[in-house]
Design an enzyme around this catalytic site. Sequence first.
Site, PDB file in Angstrom:
ATOM      1  CD  GLU A   1     -39.045 -32.676 -18.013  1.00  0.00           C
ATOM      2  OE1 GLU A   1     -39.083 -33.548 -18.805  1.00  0.00           O
ATOM      3  OE2 GLU A   1     -38.234 -31.713 -18.028  1.00  0.00           O
TER       4      GLU A   1
ATOM      5  CG  HIS B   1     -37.521 -28.353 -21.964  1.00  0.00           C
ATOM      6  ND1 HIS B   1     -38.754 -28.263 -20.810  1.00  0.00           N
ATOM      7  CD2 HIS B   1     -36.825 -29.374 -21.400  1.00  0.00           C
ATOM      8  CE1 HIS B   1     -38.475 -29.385 -20.016  1.00  0.00           C
ATOM      9  NE2 HIS B   1     -37.576 -29.964 -20.461  1.00  0.00           N
TER      10      HIS B   1
ATOM     11  CG  HIS C   1     -36.404 -33.776 -23.207  1.00  0.00           C
ATOM     12  ND1 HIS C   1     -37.166 -34.611 -22.187  1.00  0.00           N
ATOM     13  CD2 HIS C   1     -35.938 -32.741 -22.097  1.00  0.00           C
ATOM     14  CE1 HIS C   1     -37.364 -34.222 -21.270  1.00  0.00           C
ATOM     15  NE2 HIS C   1     -36.422 -33.232 -20.909  1.00  0.00           N
ATOM     16  CD  GLU C   2     -33.149 -30.290 -22.507  1.00  0.00           C
ATOM     17  OE1 GLU C   2     -33.507 -29.276 -22.011  1.00  0.00           O
ATOM     18  OE2 GLU C   2     -32.866 -31.314 -21.786  1.00  0.00           O
TER      19      GLU C   2
HETATM   20 ZN    ZN Z   1     -37.031 -31.718 -19.606  1.00  0.00          ZN
END
Ligand code: ZN
Length: 505
Positions: A297, A271, A267-268
């Site tokens: 997101e 980003h 997830h990160e």
């Molecule tokens: Zn996030």
Amino acid sequence: MHSTTAHIEKLKAILYEIDALYTAASILTWDQETYMPAGGEEARARQLGTLERLAHDRFTGSEIGALIDSLAASENGLPPGSMDAALVTYVDREYRRLRQVPADRMAALVEHGAATYPVWARARERNDFQVVAPHLEKTLDLSRELAGYFSGFDHIADPLIDFEDPGMRVAEIRRIFADLRRELVPLVAEIAQRPQPDDRFLHRGYPIAEQEAFGLDIARMIGFDPQRNRQDLTLHPFMTRFSAGDVRITTRFLEHNFSEGFFSTLHETGHALYEMGIDQGLDGLPIAQGTSAGFHESQSRLWENLVGRGRDFWEFAYPLARERFPDPLGQVPVEEFYRAINIVRPSLIRTDADEVTYNLHVMIRFDLELQLLEGSLAVRDLPEAWRARYLADLGVAPEGDADGVLQDAHWFADWIGGAFQGYTLGNIISAQIYEGVLDEIPDLPGQIRTGEFQALREWLRSRIHRYGRIYSPAELLERVTGGGLDSEPLMRYLRRKYGELYGLG
Ligand code: ZN
């Protein structure tokens, strides 16, 4: 023409100074949330407040005002559609927005957020909301004060949401969430009638050093670059950008939960790829950041879920996981693993929730945030309201506050309002984007099955990342998908994937 060039250069020079102040603040925050000893808390909050005041003062000062006035005039000579024109449009809007807030009040808000974070960490450790409740009372007062500086909005949360997801309003988000909820609730109920896979092996021992190494191996394959990235441990994972060449992620690992650490690393990393993909020529300027919380997101959730929780992905990654974790995974076939990591089961923790129930977690936070700001919910009643909503919406309720109202850092590090809608907007946007990607790269599933991510990364970079804040979220969405927000692609994806997994009619 000459004066336009001089003015734009002067504007950029001031913006680079402001960027240095904000970057210094980001480094102090990153340090606070990773390595800082407890003794640094008080000074750190003061330092962050001071940097905010200096940056805010500089950004809203008369010098930028005069430059913007001269550059924004129609005869300014900036080529329409150019980066410089986009920069001026963006700074003009932010200047007008931020000028409405006195620098010392913005500083007070930031200082209070920085002072609250360590208290939240202690409250969470002690599983006791009361430890941080007085701080949160003040956060709510300051948040309402901040909202009060802005006029022309329908709801008190609107100006706060506008900081995170520019252009979005409570009324529209409520409508989008209600539509989505109408589809999600029956799907969750339908799945609950079906037999569940056995996922106990995901909660056996996964040595943390091995989890970290495995997560980084995969992150590198999708684009994490040790020359430009690093990963550290924290209580609540986040990504932070200091410059185009230094974008950091944080994560947390639990020995008895494979999914939490691995998927938060993916997830990160999603980003981080967004920030690293922004045109390097924008570096140091305020448009060198993702265009909204929702768009950000969409990138993290795309890698985490649409790619990372897919069968194609594990066809490639599972043999690597088995090498790292021969004991828990050696005897588990890939299909069983795939079913286990996609188990749909109402749970307490948002960041560890499955794709189907995840948005229900977000909606609870969004509604509670609005109630706090509207004054219909008191801070002291928040833990109980949280429990009641979890019971009503998900059928589970936390025993303690650590698994309840204290699980997310957001309200305890920043202001209340606008912190959560971006997660669900991101899920919606990620599915819209991915449908487009699959149309244009029909072979993508095959590429993913062999651990090849370059075409996908490049697609996202060239269509989305490179632009930073040159386009508003609505403009960017229109450019990428040809339309506006639409939750139908997300529902199509969820129904197809989980219909197959759970044998739904
Ligand atoms: Zn996030």
